[in-house]
Design a protein around this motif. Structure first.
Motif, PDB file in Angstrom:
ATOM      1  N   ILE A  62       0.809  -1.158  -0.005  1.00  0.00           N
ATOM      2  CA  ILE A  62      -0.022  -0.051   0.067  1.00  0.00           C
ATOM      3  C   ILE A  62       0.921   1.180  -0.144  1.00  0.00           C
ATOM      4  N   ARG A  63       2.053   1.112   0.969  1.00  0.00           N
ATOM      5  CA  ARG A  63       2.971   2.314   0.719  1.00  0.00           C
ATOM      6  C   ARG A  63       3.537   2.683  -0.421  1.00  0.00           C
ATOM      7  N   LEU A  64       3.712   1.604  -0.959  1.00  0.00           N
ATOM      8  CA  LEU A  64       4.496   1.726  -2.432  1.00  0.00           C
ATOM      9  C   LEU A  64       3.511   2.230  -3.591  1.00  0.00           C
ATOM     10  N   LEU A  65       2.554   1.853  -3.345  1.00  0.00           N
ATOM     11  CA  LEU A  65       1.497   2.196  -4.348  1.00  0.00           C
ATOM     12  C   LEU A  65       0.964   3.299  -4.092  1.00  0.00           C
ATOM     13  N   GLN A  66       1.098   4.140  -3.209  1.00  0.00           N
ATOM     14  CA  GLN A  66       0.764   5.606  -2.907  1.00  0.00           C
ATOM     15  C   GLN A  66       1.439   6.618  -3.835  1.00  0.00           C
ATOM     16  N   GLY A  67       2.508   5.959  -4.420  1.00  0.00           N
ATOM     17  CA  GLY A  67       3.372   6.879  -5.228  1.00  0.00           C
ATOM     18  C   GLY A  67       2.791   6.786  -6.675  1.00  0.00           C
ATOM     19  N   GLU A  68       3.515   6.982  -7.786  1.00  0.00           N
ATOM     20  CA  GLU A  68       3.326   6.762  -9.096  1.00  0.00           C
ATOM     21  C   GLU A  68       3.363   5.393  -9.579  1.00  0.00           C
ATOM     22  N   ILE A  69       2.828   4.839 -10.673  1.00  0.00           N
ATOM     23  CA  ILE A  69       3.002   3.674 -11.220  1.00  0.00           C
ATOM     24  C   ILE A  69       3.783   4.205 -12.383  1.00  0.00           C
ATOM     25  N   PRO A  70       4.838   3.496 -12.543  1.00  0.00           N
ATOM     26  CA  PRO A  70       5.772   3.857 -13.588  1.00  0.00           C
ATOM     27  C   PRO A  70       5.059   3.718 -14.875  1.00  0.00           C
ATOM     28  N   LEU A  71       5.489   4.580 -15.889  1.00  0.00           N
ATOM     29  CA  LEU A  71       4.808   4.424 -17.402  1.00  0.00           C
ATOM     30  C   LEU A  71       5.799   3.231 -18.225  1.00  0.00           C
ATOM     31  N   ILE A  72       5.877   2.054 -17.658  1.00  0.00           N
ATOM     32  CA  ILE A  72       6.992   1.456 -18.527  1.00  0.00           C
ATOM     33  C   ILE A  72       5.986  -0.045 -18.711  1.00  0.00           C
ATOM     34  N   PRO A  73       6.639  -0.990 -19.710  1.00  0.00           N
ATOM     35  CA  PRO A  73       5.890  -2.167 -19.920  1.00  0.00           C
ATOM     36  C   PRO A  73       5.448  -2.921 -19.002  1.00  0.00           C
ATOM     37  N   CYS A  74       6.363  -3.234 -17.939  1.00  0.00           N
ATOM     38  CA  CYS A  74       6.036  -4.006 -16.862  1.00  0.00           C
ATOM     39  C   CYS A  74       5.965  -3.203 -15.495  1.00  0.00           C
ATOM     40  N   PRO A  75       5.075  -2.314 -15.288  1.00  0.00           N
ATOM     41  CA  PRO A  75       5.208  -1.660 -13.840  1.00  0.00           C
ATOM     42  C   PRO A  75       5.174  -2.429 -12.693  1.00  0.00           C
ATOM     43  N   TYR A  76       4.275  -3.535 -12.877  1.00  0.00           N
ATOM     44  CA  TYR A  76       4.248  -4.152 -11.564  1.00  0.00           C
ATOM     45  C   TYR A  76       5.415  -5.067 -10.943  1.00  0.00           C
ATOM     46  N   ALA A  77       6.071  -5.233 -12.116  1.00  0.00           N
ATOM     47  CA  ALA A  77       7.572  -6.191 -11.857  1.00  0.00           C
ATOM     48  C   ALA A  77       8.379  -5.134 -11.150  1.00  0.00           C
ATOM     49  N   ALA A  78       8.444  -3.720 -11.822  1.00  0.00           N
ATOM     50  CA  ALA A  78       9.255  -2.838 -11.078  1.00  0.00           C
ATOM     51  C   ALA A  78       8.893  -2.547  -9.674  1.00  0.00           C
ATOM     52  N   LEU A  79       7.718  -2.618  -9.152  1.00  0.00           N
ATOM     53  CA  LEU A  79       7.290  -2.207  -8.027  1.00  0.00           C
ATOM     54  C   LEU A  79       7.510  -3.444  -6.895  1.00  0.00           C
ATOM     55  N   ALA A  80       6.952  -4.610  -7.568  1.00  0.00           N
ATOM     56  CA  ALA A  80       7.398  -5.861  -6.710  1.00  0.00           C
ATOM     57  C   ALA A  80       8.723  -6.050  -6.272  1.00  0.00           C
ATOM     58  N   GLU A  81       9.688  -5.594  -7.319  1.00  0.00           N
ATOM     59  CA  GLU A  81      11.102  -5.657  -6.901  1.00  0.00           C
ATOM     60  C   GLU A  81      11.403  -5.028  -5.785  1.00  0.00           C
TER      61      GLU A  81
END
Lengths: 150, 159
Positions: B10-29
């Motif tokens: 939840i804390r991570l998703l309070q920022g911006e979702i990156p505009l890249i092909p695999c945004p969830y992979a970047a946040l998961a990392e």
């Protein structure tokens, strides 16, 4: 100036972004374009200031927060200082000066009653604040900020 | 119910979702999770009603919505659910609530309207009132935005 394609893109990204590994590829297919073209336009539109935020939106009550709407009547000469003081509370998410006798309206998310009351007591005591109404929600029917572009 | 991993997500998703092909992979990392596990957690948060949606909110004035009105009506308790459901269907309404009243303030039903002009707001409000058999609302227009931010949940905890 927005092109027809830009408007389609802006309308599409206000919908739910799919929870799949390549979400923009899914959106691009719906818009009959490529993932690369879509991302390129999105970056350009974001750079031009069209997006306030691209992220996740949570249901505050489900996360244990209580929300309320507060209306303040503030003496006009004190309004800027009062507005800035209200802004300093992290639980204040929207704060608008409005037409009408109650001229400053803000939303407050607080983790519990005691915190809410303490914050509101502090705000009621700010210079120039003549009246405060705590308009707590009894029921939420809709929260969906979507601006359809034609 | 919500564990520490969920809070971190939840804390991570309070920022911006990156505009890249695999945004969830970047946040998961960043969260130290696999992409599959991260997405699975998001789906569960959505099912449980914690996550409303992932997507964009436009800068409404930039997008041409210059008139933004808070409309308040007095709606009897017996009718408020029906009116709430009807008014929520109006696409130009972003927020709609039944709220507590206050001394000298009998209004309990709130809707936030967005349109290009104040005239347009007035005509939408008049139509909503007529459709729901209500007196004209009081309308308060935004004249200045002092703050518009997304809530930061669980601040100051291990990030």
């Amino acid at each position: 100036m927005l092109t027809e394609f830009d408007k389609e893109v802006l309308n599409a990204i206000q919908e739910d972004l799919p929870l799949t590994p390549r979400p923009f590829a899914v959106l691009a297919e719906r818009l009959h374009t490529s993932e690369e073209t879509l991302l390129e336009r999105l970056r350009a539109l974001s750079g031009a200031g069209y997006l306030r935020r691209f992220g996740a939106f949570f249901q505050s009550e489900a996360l244990g927060y209580q929300g309320t709407l507060i209306a303040l009547k503030v003496a006009p000469e004190s309004l800027p200082d009062a507005a800035r003081a209200v802004n300093r509370y992290p639980g204040v998410t929207h704060n608008y000066e409005r037409t009408g006798r109650y001229n400053l309206w803000f939303t407050l998310q607080a983790p519990d009653d005691a915190t809410r009351r303490k914050i509101l007591d502090e705000i009621a005591a700010l210079p120039g604040v003549e009246a405060l109404m705590d308009l707590r929600a009894r029921k939420k029917y809709k929260v969906r900020v979507r601006f359809h572009l034609r | 119910m919500i564990d520490e991993t969920d809070r971190q997500i939840i804390r991570l998703l309070q920022g911006e979702i990156p505009l890249i092909p695999c945004p969830y992979a970047a946040l998961a990392e960043k969260a130290g999770l696999s992409e599959a596990e991260f997405l699975d957690r998001l789906r569960r948060l959505k099912e449980r009603g914690c996550l409303r949606r992932i997507g964009a909110v436009l800068q409404h004035r930039r997008a041409g919505f210059m008139a933004n009105a808070l409309c308040v009506w007095e709606v009897p308790a017996a009718r408020v659910d029906a009116v709430g459901e009807a008014v929520s269907k109006e696409p130009t309404v972003s927020h709609c609530y039944d709220r507590e009243t206050a001394p000298g303030w009998p209004y309990n039903f709130y809707a936030m309207l967005h349109a290009a002009t104040r005239d347009e707001c007035e005509s939408i409000a008049a139509r909503l009132s007529a459709e729901n058999n209500l007196a004209a609302p009081r309308m308060f227009y935004s004249v200045r935005e002092w703050k518009k931010a997304s809530m930061k949940y669980y601040p100051g905890e291990s990030q």
